[in-house]
Structure formats: structure tokens, C-alpha cells
Design a protein around this motif. Structure first.
Motif, PDB file in Angstrom:
ATOM      1  N   ALA A   1      14.177 -29.088  33.869  1.00  0.00           N
ATOM      2  CA  ALA A   1      14.278 -27.871  33.122  1.00  0.00           C
ATOM      3  C   ALA A   1      15.545 -27.116  32.936  1.00  0.00           C
ATOM      4  N   TRP A   2      16.369 -26.923  34.056  1.00  0.00           N
ATOM      5  CA  TRP A   2      17.349 -26.021  34.133  1.00  0.00           C
ATOM      6  C   TRP A   2      18.664 -26.624  33.781  1.00  0.00           C
ATOM      7  N   PRO A   3      19.470 -26.321  32.874  1.00  0.00           N
ATOM      8  CA  PRO A   3      20.678 -27.164  32.354  1.00  0.00           C
ATOM      9  C   PRO A   3      21.618 -27.279  33.630  1.00  0.00           C
ATOM     10  N   ASN A   4      21.933 -26.391  34.368  1.00  0.00           N
ATOM     11  CA  ASN A   4      22.863 -26.637  35.518  1.00  0.00           C
ATOM     12  C   ASN A   4      22.539 -27.859  36.357  1.00  0.00           C
ATOM     13  N   LEU A   5      21.237 -28.079  36.559  1.00  0.00           N
ATOM     14  CA  LEU A   5      20.548 -28.938  37.532  1.00  0.00           C
ATOM     15  C   LEU A   5      20.406 -30.224  36.805  1.00  0.00           C
ATOM     16  N   ARG A   6      19.909 -30.133  35.586  1.00  0.00           N
ATOM     17  CA  ARG A   6      19.716 -31.344  34.938  1.00  0.00           C
ATOM     18  C   ARG A   6      21.110 -32.028  34.656  1.00  0.00           C
ATOM     19  N   ARG A   7      22.019 -31.256  34.338  1.00  0.00           N
ATOM     20  CA  ARG A   7      23.581 -32.048  34.322  1.00  0.00           C
ATOM     21  C   ARG A   7      23.775 -32.516  35.866  1.00  0.00           C
ATOM     22  N   LEU A   8      23.812 -32.045  36.772  1.00  0.00           N
ATOM     23  CA  LEU A   8      23.852 -32.760  38.081  1.00  0.00           C
ATOM     24  C   LEU A   8      23.160 -34.219  38.164  1.00  0.00           C
ATOM     25  N   ALA A   9      22.004 -33.963  37.634  1.00  0.00           N
ATOM     26  CA  ALA A   9      20.801 -35.359  37.966  1.00  0.00           C
ATOM     27  C   ALA A   9      21.412 -36.308  36.898  1.00  0.00           C
ATOM     28  N   ASP A  10      22.044 -36.001  35.777  1.00  0.00           N
ATOM     29  CA  ASP A  10      22.345 -36.839  34.582  1.00  0.00           C
ATOM     30  C   ASP A  10      23.570 -37.672  35.261  1.00  0.00           C
ATOM     31  N   GLU A  11      24.512 -37.005  36.071  1.00  0.00           N
ATOM     32  CA  GLU A  11      25.558 -37.364  36.816  1.00  0.00           C
ATOM     33  C   GLU A  11      25.374 -38.195  37.747  1.00  0.00           C
ATOM     34  N   ASN A  12      24.058 -38.625  38.024  1.00  0.00           N
ATOM     35  CA  ASN A  12      23.803 -39.567  39.263  1.00  0.00           C
ATOM     36  C   ASN A  12      24.074 -38.581  40.316  1.00  0.00           C
ATOM     37  N   LEU A  13      23.594 -37.267  40.360  1.00  0.00           N
ATOM     38  CA  LEU A  13      24.080 -36.516  41.554  1.00  0.00           C
ATOM     39  C   LEU A  13      22.628 -35.647  42.040  1.00  0.00           C
TER      40      LEU A  13
END
Length: 174
Positions: free
Chosen positions: A16-28
Motif C-alpha cells: 500500500a505504501w508507494p516507497n515500499l511498493r517500489r522496492l518490492a517491485d524491484e525485487n528488493l
């Protein structure tokens, strides 16, 4: 005195949080978890709430895992247990007259279930806003503290005495 407890659905916040979703989307995903832990540890320290962070590991064999990091209570669910089931169990275990329990999740079904059990719901967006407000308040307090003289002689003097000393320094008669 009432103790406030915040139970957080970890992967729900990451999604739900943009900063964390971005990391997860980058396989991080591990970096996203670490950042979430850091954010919640700061929030816990500043707000005084006890925070329990739950991560879903129901497809991973084992008994689950529980540990503390940065004074945060972190739990991975046991085999065949979802984060929602774990959160519901924790609400049932912790709920009494001396606790107020908040559950942070944006899962609508889970919000209704935990509300029915007596806990208060906190959508992911609202928790994110609260954490950002806490961060701003912490920065403000740090700046305030840094601006004050630290244990100096001048900080111990009253305004009237400071004025008298200043007049004396200038050669004026007190």
C-alpha cells in the motif's frame, strides 16, 4: 492507564505504501521489509504505542518465527496460518480493559472482522500519514533542541539578570 497496541499487517503495508511498493517491485522485498521495520520502530519510539508487525509466511513450512528488532515485536506466521488469522488471534489475546488495539490493514474483510472482535481499524494510508507526521514532529523537536544553548552559563540566567550584565558590560551603571 490504557496501553495502546498497534498490530500491523506487514505485506499489506508494503503493497500500500508507494516507497515500499517500489522496492518490492524491484525485487528488493527484504529491503522493503527492513524499511518498514525502521519506520515502525521510529513510530513506536515516538508515539509510545507497542507495535507488533506480522508477516504472512503461511506457505513456508515451520512453526513461525518471533523476534525483536529495534524494540519492535516482529512475527512470521506459522505454516498454514495467514497473517489475518494471526492478527485475529493476537487481538483476542491482547484485548482487555487496559488495552486499546489498533490493526493497520487495508484489507476490508479483515477490517470488519477485527472491528467485530473489538479492535480499532487503521487503514494503511492513515498509518502512513501518521508516521510522516511523526517524522516531521521529530525533526522539529530535534531542531528545537539543537537551537537551545546546551547547558551553558547563559541558559541558566534569567532575562532580568542578563539585561543587568549586558548594561554592566557596556559600562552603564546597573
Amino acid at each position: 492507564m490504557v496501553q495502546d497496541i498497534l498490530i500491523v499487517d506487514g505485506y499489506n503495508m508494503i503493497g500500500a505504501w508507494p516507497n515500499l511498493r517500489r522496492l518490492a517491485d524491484e525485487n528488493l522485498l527484504e529491503d522493503a521489509r527492513d524499511e518498514l521495520i525502521s519506520m515502525l520502530a521510529d513510530y513506536q519510539g515516538f508515539s509510545g504505542m507497542k507495535v507488533i508487525l506480522v508477516f504472512d509466511a503461511h506457505q513456508v513450512p515451520g512453526l513461525g518465527k518471533r523476534y525483536r528488532q529495534s524494540r519492535l515485536d516482529i512475527r512470521y506466521t506459522k505454516e498454514k496460518e495467514t497473517a489475518d488469522e494471526c492478527i485475529e488471534r493476537l487481538v483476542y489475546e491482547w484485548l482487555n480493559r487496559r488495552t486499546r488495539i489498533y490493526v493497520a490493514t487495508s484489507d476490508n474483510v479483515e477490517q470488519h472482522v477485527i472491528f467485530g472482535k473489538g479492535a480499532l481499524r487503521l487503514p494503511a494510508r492513515e498509518l502512513f500519514i501518521a508516521i510522516e507526521e511523526n517524522r516531521k514532529e521529530m525533526r522539529r523537536k530535534i531542531k528545537e533542541t539543537e537551537a537551545k544553548p546546551r547547558n551553558s552559563f547563559e541558559s541558566k540566567l534569567g532575562d532580568e539578570l542578563k539585561m543587568k550584565l549586558e548594561r554592566w558590560r557596556r559600562g552603564e551603571t546597573p
